[in-house]
Design a protein around this motif. Structure first.
Motif, PDB file in Angstrom:
ATOM      1  N   ASN A 392     -26.800 -22.488  15.750  1.00 31.77           N
ATOM      2  CA  ASN A 392     -27.563 -23.623  16.270  1.00 31.77           C
ATOM      3  C   ASN A 392     -28.737 -23.168  17.128  1.00 31.77           C
ATOM      4  OD1 ASN A 392     -25.809 -25.526  15.102  1.00 31.77           O
ATOM      5  ND2 ASN A 392     -24.392 -25.329  16.827  1.00 31.77           N
ATOM      6  N   GLU A 393     -29.714 -24.064  17.272  1.00 35.23           N
ATOM      7  CA  GLU A 393     -30.883 -23.837  18.115  1.00 35.23           C
ATOM      8  C   GLU A 393     -31.675 -22.605  17.677  1.00 35.23           C
ATOM      9  OE1 GLU A 393     -29.557 -23.683  22.124  1.00 35.23           O
ATOM     10  OE2 GLU A 393     -28.799 -25.738  22.120  1.00 35.23           O
ATOM     11  N   ASN A 394     -31.708 -22.384  16.371  1.00 34.78           N
ATOM     12  CA  ASN A 394     -32.514 -21.312  15.788  1.00 34.78           C
ATOM     13  C   ASN A 394     -32.150 -19.921  16.306  1.00 34.78           C
ATOM     14  OD1 ASN A 394     -34.107 -23.158  14.263  1.00 34.78           O
ATOM     15  ND2 ASN A 394     -35.287 -23.628  16.126  1.00 34.78           N
ATOM     16  N   ILE A 395     -30.871 -19.738  16.629  1.00 28.80           N
ATOM     17  CA  ILE A 395     -30.402 -18.420  17.049  1.00 28.80           C
ATOM     18  C   ILE A 395     -30.020 -17.617  15.819  1.00 28.80           C
ATOM     19  CG2 ILE A 395     -28.656 -17.148  18.349  1.00 28.80           C
ATOM     20  CD1 ILE A 395     -28.422 -19.533  20.191  1.00 28.80           C
ATOM     21  N   GLN A 396     -30.594 -16.431  15.686  1.00 27.56           N
ATOM     22  CA  GLN A 396     -30.298 -15.581  14.535  1.00 27.56           C
ATOM     23  C   GLN A 396     -29.946 -14.168  15.011  1.00 27.56           C
ATOM     24  OE1 GLN A 396     -33.693 -15.826  11.873  1.00 27.56           O
ATOM     25  NE2 GLN A 396     -32.751 -17.527  10.767  1.00 27.56           N
ATOM     26  N   PHE A 397     -28.961 -13.591  14.326  1.00 27.45           N
ATOM     27  CA  PHE A 397     -28.530 -12.237  14.642  1.00 27.45           C
ATOM     28  C   PHE A 397     -28.641 -11.382  13.384  1.00 27.45           C
ATOM     29  CE2 PHE A 397     -26.236 -15.128  17.383  1.00 27.45           C
ATOM     30  CZ  PHE A 397     -26.337 -14.542  18.629  1.00 27.45           C
ATOM     31  N   PRO A 398     -29.454 -10.330  13.401  1.00 24.99           N
ATOM     32  CA  PRO A 398     -29.473  -9.415  12.254  1.00 24.99           C
ATOM     33  C   PRO A 398     -28.131  -8.685  12.153  1.00 24.99           C
ATOM     34  CG  PRO A 398     -30.766  -8.538  14.069  1.00 24.99           C
ATOM     35  CD  PRO A 398     -30.372  -9.923  14.469  1.00 24.99           C
ATOM     36  N   ILE A 399     -27.548  -8.662  10.987  1.00 23.24           N
ATOM     37  CA  ILE A 399     -26.224  -8.075  10.804  1.00 23.24           C
ATOM     38  C   ILE A 399     -26.159  -7.281   9.511  1.00 23.24           C
ATOM     39  CG2 ILE A 399     -25.002  -9.877  12.122  1.00 23.24           C
ATOM     40  CD1 ILE A 399     -24.280 -11.123   9.390  1.00 23.24           C
ATOM     41  N   HIS A 400     -25.047  -6.593   9.319  1.00 20.26           N
ATOM     42  CA  HIS A 400     -24.748  -5.893   8.075  1.00 20.26           C
ATOM     43  C   HIS A 400     -23.614  -6.661   7.404  1.00 20.26           C
ATOM     44  CE1 HIS A 400     -26.409  -3.084  11.022  1.00 20.26           C
ATOM     45  NE2 HIS A 400     -27.074  -2.585   9.993  1.00 20.26           N
ATOM     46  N   LYS A 401     -23.924  -7.295   6.331  1.00 18.18           N
ATOM     47  CA  LYS A 401     -23.031  -8.282   5.717  1.00 18.18           C
ATOM     48  C   LYS A 401     -21.639  -7.750   5.446  1.00 18.18           C
ATOM     49  CE  LYS A 401     -22.648 -11.335   1.711  1.00 18.18           C
ATOM     50  NZ  LYS A 401     -23.266 -11.755   0.426  1.00 18.18           N
ATOM     51  N   ILE A 402     -21.536  -6.582   4.844  1.00 19.14           N
ATOM     52  CA  ILE A 402     -20.224  -6.066   4.450  1.00 19.14           C
ATOM     53  C   ILE A 402     -19.356  -5.781   5.667  1.00 19.14           C
ATOM     54  CG2 ILE A 402     -20.982  -3.650   4.359  1.00 19.14           C
ATOM     55  CD1 ILE A 402     -18.435  -5.425   2.048  1.00 19.14           C
ATOM     56  N   ILE A 403     -19.959  -5.376   6.775  1.00 23.18           N
ATOM     57  CA  ILE A 403     -19.191  -5.074   7.993  1.00 23.18           C
ATOM     58  C   ILE A 403     -18.605  -6.361   8.573  1.00 23.18           C
ATOM     59  CG2 ILE A 403     -19.260  -4.113  10.311  1.00 23.18           C
ATOM     60  CD1 ILE A 403     -19.581  -2.074   8.025  1.00 23.18           C
ATOM     61  N   VAL A 404     -19.431  -7.379   8.709  1.00 24.49           N
ATOM     62  CA  VAL A 404     -18.973  -8.640   9.300  1.00 24.49           C
ATOM     63  C   VAL A 404     -17.935  -9.308   8.412  1.00 24.49           C
ATOM     64  CG1 VAL A 404     -19.679 -10.929  10.095  1.00 24.49           C
ATOM     65  CG2 VAL A 404     -21.148  -8.936  10.531  1.00 24.49           C
ATOM     66  N   GLU A 405     -18.171  -9.323   7.116  1.00 23.19           N
ATOM     67  CA  GLU A 405     -17.237 -10.005   6.218  1.00 23.19           C
ATOM     68  C   GLU A 405     -15.923  -9.249   6.076  1.00 23.19           C
ATOM     69  OE1 GLU A 405     -20.275 -12.591   3.399  1.00 23.19           O
ATOM     70  OE2 GLU A 405     -19.316 -10.805   2.551  1.00 23.19           O
ATOM     71  N   SER A 406     -15.965  -7.928   6.098  1.00 23.53           N
ATOM     72  CA  SER A 406     -14.723  -7.155   5.960  1.00 23.53           C
ATOM     73  C   SER A 406     -13.854  -7.272   7.205  1.00 23.53           C
ATOM     74  CB  SER A 406     -15.035  -5.687   5.666  1.00 23.53           C
ATOM     75  OG  SER A 406     -15.702  -5.077   6.747  1.00 23.53           O
ATOM     76  N   ARG A 407     -14.478  -7.447   8.363  1.00 26.28           N
ATOM     77  CA  ARG A 407     -13.703  -7.545   9.601  1.00 26.28           C
ATOM     78  C   ARG A 407     -13.079  -8.927   9.775  1.00 26.28           C
ATOM     79  NH1 ARG A 407     -13.460  -4.642  14.591  1.00 26.28           N
ATOM     80  NH2 ARG A 407     -11.387  -4.761  13.696  1.00 26.28           N
ATOM     81  N   THR A 408     -13.726  -9.942   9.281  1.00 25.03           N
ATOM     82  CA  THR A 408     -13.238 -11.311   9.480  1.00 25.03           C
ATOM     83  C   THR A 408     -12.557 -11.892   8.246  1.00 25.03           C
ATOM     84  OG1 THR A 408     -15.369 -12.232   8.784  1.00 25.03           O
ATOM     85  CG2 THR A 408     -15.074 -11.775  11.145  1.00 25.03           C
ATOM     86  N   ASN A 409     -12.774 -11.244   7.081  1.00 29.31           N
ATOM     87  CA  ASN A 409     -12.296 -11.797   5.799  1.00 29.31           C
ATOM     88  C   ASN A 409     -12.874 -13.178   5.547  1.00 29.31           C
ATOM     89  OD1 ASN A 409     -10.626  -9.626   4.903  1.00 29.31           O
ATOM     90  ND2 ASN A 409      -9.079 -10.238   6.411  1.00 29.31           N
ATOM     91  N   LEU A 410     -14.090 -13.387   6.043  1.00 27.94           N
ATOM     92  CA  LEU A 410     -14.791 -14.652   5.851  1.00 27.94           C
ATOM     93  C   LEU A 410     -16.209 -14.368   5.356  1.00 27.94           C
ATOM     94  CD1 LEU A 410     -13.853 -16.445   9.206  1.00 27.94           C
ATOM     95  CD2 LEU A 410     -12.877 -16.931   6.946  1.00 27.94           C
ATOM     96  N   GLN A 411     -16.733 -15.260   4.540  1.00 30.54           N
ATOM     97  CA  GLN A 411     -18.119 -15.139   4.123  1.00 30.54           C
ATOM     98  C   GLN A 411     -19.037 -15.532   5.278  1.00 30.54           C
ATOM     99  OE1 GLN A 411     -18.612 -17.486   0.558  1.00 30.54           O
ATOM    100  NE2 GLN A 411     -17.626 -15.936  -0.736  1.00 30.54           N
TER     101      GLN A 411
END
Length: 582
Positions: A392-411
């Motif tokens: 929300n409120e135009n907050i964006q975080f640059p991330i590495h997709k495979i790292i975030v998804e593998s840790r949370t098991n969420l897309q």
């Protein structure tokens, strides 16, 4: 000061008035009173802390770096051309063991020839000195493991010979009551491990035939042999197998044994052995029967045990530490559950270590591997990001997709939808991402709230390293091909599938190579000339921090090809590849 899970804490054990008040009013959750040890920098590099007399402690960082903390001053030392394997503390002596089997001493005002040197009383805390008895090439005595016991030391050489030096009076195990011996003497053979304690009156060791032995003073039954007879020579401890023992420590007149199943046994002097009566055999401590102890440390009449759930139990404190009923205040002869710093409470994903000497208790997280260090740098640098987490409120975080998804098991899209239902700030999401990338937890309550929003269980079930190991086994998600030249056909390449971000994060060489190819490229060639078997082992190491050989591997070939891997592939300087190969 913000507390993080890379923080070292200490508790001064001599603040008796505060502790009397806490324990008299049954405020165990306030004991000990923890204080951040802010003077120690780069706590995430700490591998081990040991403490002797007063508030002194020796801190091992990295491969061969040491810091000595004395009266709020820090002295730095380096063991040149060596890689440290272990450090131990006695009363006024600290010993350092290297992986080559050499021993070094840092000591001052040595009592009873505690330092294994020809002139121990000339030692100071200004200089680390080699121990000639083990370090001379002509002696061919390479130490495999060692222990310090009060004013004595015991060394197990790689050939199984057990040597000892220091205070004797029937405690050294050589069959005599002679005066102290500064130069080590032979005690036993076919030994595998040795156990001691900061202020012990006896010692224990295991043998190649799977037996447990002990020797020393036994007036209260601390040898665990069923009687109170002192033993000048080693005797077998009945009913115990070496293979069952995780740790064993002895201090003053008591001994504590931890099994590999996490069970805790005590013997010796009442109030310190975990019981209200003396015990002459190792007996399981009732209050810990339903707990799995994974870390134990005993000091001068003090015992501290950590469970696999990060619960801290303590017992046996004397008048200079926590009071016991012999001083008329409160009975804590049996284990009491004590508090941890808030950041470590109810968080078993953070593995802790504990140590204590005569005056201080130190609590610190287990050494973060190079894997964690590398991904922390990745997170902080914000390079190679391939996706964004938009809130929300135009907050964006640059991330590495495979790292975030593998840790949370969420897309990523699911994470965004769930988090956008709440009103988390940018700083709060950054704290969550620190857990994603390197397991850091700086606010337990906040992280629990974010986990609940994502329908994830808390505390986290997996560590970062476990999730990355699972990622290694996830072949379908691998997005990049490493091409290895086939020795039999120069025009053909063998393929190893990998996650591109793993190569970029773990190897400076591959980072340089990727600068010369397009972002859309799906493969890169390895020009090292190493066999595909060695490269496969190295790639798995990138994910797991482990060098794993099978029966099909040629170990000599693997060692030869990977011994220059730290320099060639530009790996983290603290990499443990060489120690695993050795």
């Amino acid at each position: 000061m913000t507390q993080t899970n890379t923080q070292i804490f200490y508790s001064e054990r001599r603040n008796r008035n505060v502790l009397v008040n806490d324990l008299t009013n049954q405020n165990e959750n306030k004991c000990p009173r923890w204080t951040p040890l802010s003077k120690i920098k780069n706590a995430n590099k700490v591998r081990k802390i040991v403490s002797g007399h007063d508030q002194n402690c020796l801190i091992w960082k990295g491969i061969n770096n040491l810091e000595f903390y004395q009266t709020y001053q820090i002295k730095s030392f380096t063991i040149e051309k060596e890689e440290i394997k272990d450090i131990q503390s006695g009363y006024t002596t600290y010993l350092i063991l290297t992986k080559s089997g050499k021993v070094f001493s840092l000591a001052q005002n040595c009592c009873y020839c505690e330092a294994p040197l020809s002139d121990p009383k000339s030692s100071t805390f200004e200089k680390i000195r080699p121990v000639p008895f083990f370090n001379k090439k002509e002696n061919n005595r390479k130490v495999d493991t060692f222990a310090m016991v009060g004013w004595s030391n015991y060394f197990v050489c790689k050939d199984g010979k057990l040597f000892g030096n220091g205070y004797n009076m029937g405690r050294l195990g050589d069959g005599t009551s002679n005066q102290a011996k500064n130069i080590p003497i032979l005690i036993f053979e076919n030994v595998t491990r040795v156990f001691g304690g900061v202020q012990g009156y006896c010692f224990f060791f295991t043998t190649k035939n799977n037996e447990l032995y002990t020797a020393g003073t036994n007036s209260c039954g601390c040898l665990g042999i069923g009687n109170l007879t002192n033993q000048k020579s080693p005797v077998k401890v009945p009913n115990w197998k070496a293979e069952d023992i995780l740790d064993l420590q002895t201090n003053d007149d008591y001994s504590i044994l931890i099994t590999k199943e996490g069970k805790t046994y005590g013997c010796g002097l009442a109030g310190y052995n975990g019981f209200t009566q003396d015990k002459s055999t190792f007996t399981e401590i009732e209050e810990l029967k339903n707990k799995k102890v994974v870390e134990y440390f005993g000091g001068s009449r003090i015992s501290l045990a950590l469970t696999n759930e990060n619960e801290l139990f303590g017992w046996g404190f004397d008048s200079d530490n926590h009071p016991t009923d012999q001083y008329g205040n409160i009975n804590i002869r049996k284990p009491h559950k004590f508090n941890l710093p808030e950041i470590y409470q109810n968080n078993p994903s953070i593995k802790l270590k504990i140590t204590c000497g005569t005056d201080c208790i130190y609590l610190y997280p287990s050494y973060n591997s190079c894997l964690i260090q590398d991904f922390q740098k990745l997170f902080e640098s914000k390079i190679f990001c391939d996706s964004k987490l938009s809130l929300n409120e135009n907050i964006q975080f640059p991330i590495h997709k495979i790292i975030v998804e593998s840790r949370t098991n969420l897309q990523i899209s699911t994470i965004e939808d769930l988090l956008n239902k709440e009103s988390f700030s940018k700083q709060e999401i950054l704290l969550f991402l620190k857990w994603v990338y390197f397991d850091e937890i700086t606010n337990v309550d906040l992280l629990k709230q974010i986990f609940n929003s994502l329908n994830l269980s808390f505390p986290p079930k997996n560590t970062f390293q476990k999730d990355l190991h699972d990622l290694f086994n996830d072949e379908d998600s691998k997005d990049f091909t490493l091409l290895i030249k086939n020795d039999e056909d120069e025009d053909e390449y063998e393929e190893i599938m990998v996650h591109k971000i793993i190569l970029l994060t773990r190897s400076g060489l591959f980072r340089e190579m990727f600068e010369n190819i397009t972002e859309e490229s799906k493969s890169v060639k390895d020009y090292s000339g190493k066999s595909i078997e060695s490269i496969e082992i190295l790639i798995k190491y990138f994910y797991t921090e482990k060098i794993e050989l099978t029966a099909d591997h040629d170990p000599l070939l693997i060692i030869e090809e990977l011994e220059d891997s730290i320099e060639y592939y530009q790996l983290n300087e603290n990499s443990n590849i060489l120690s695993q190969l050795n």
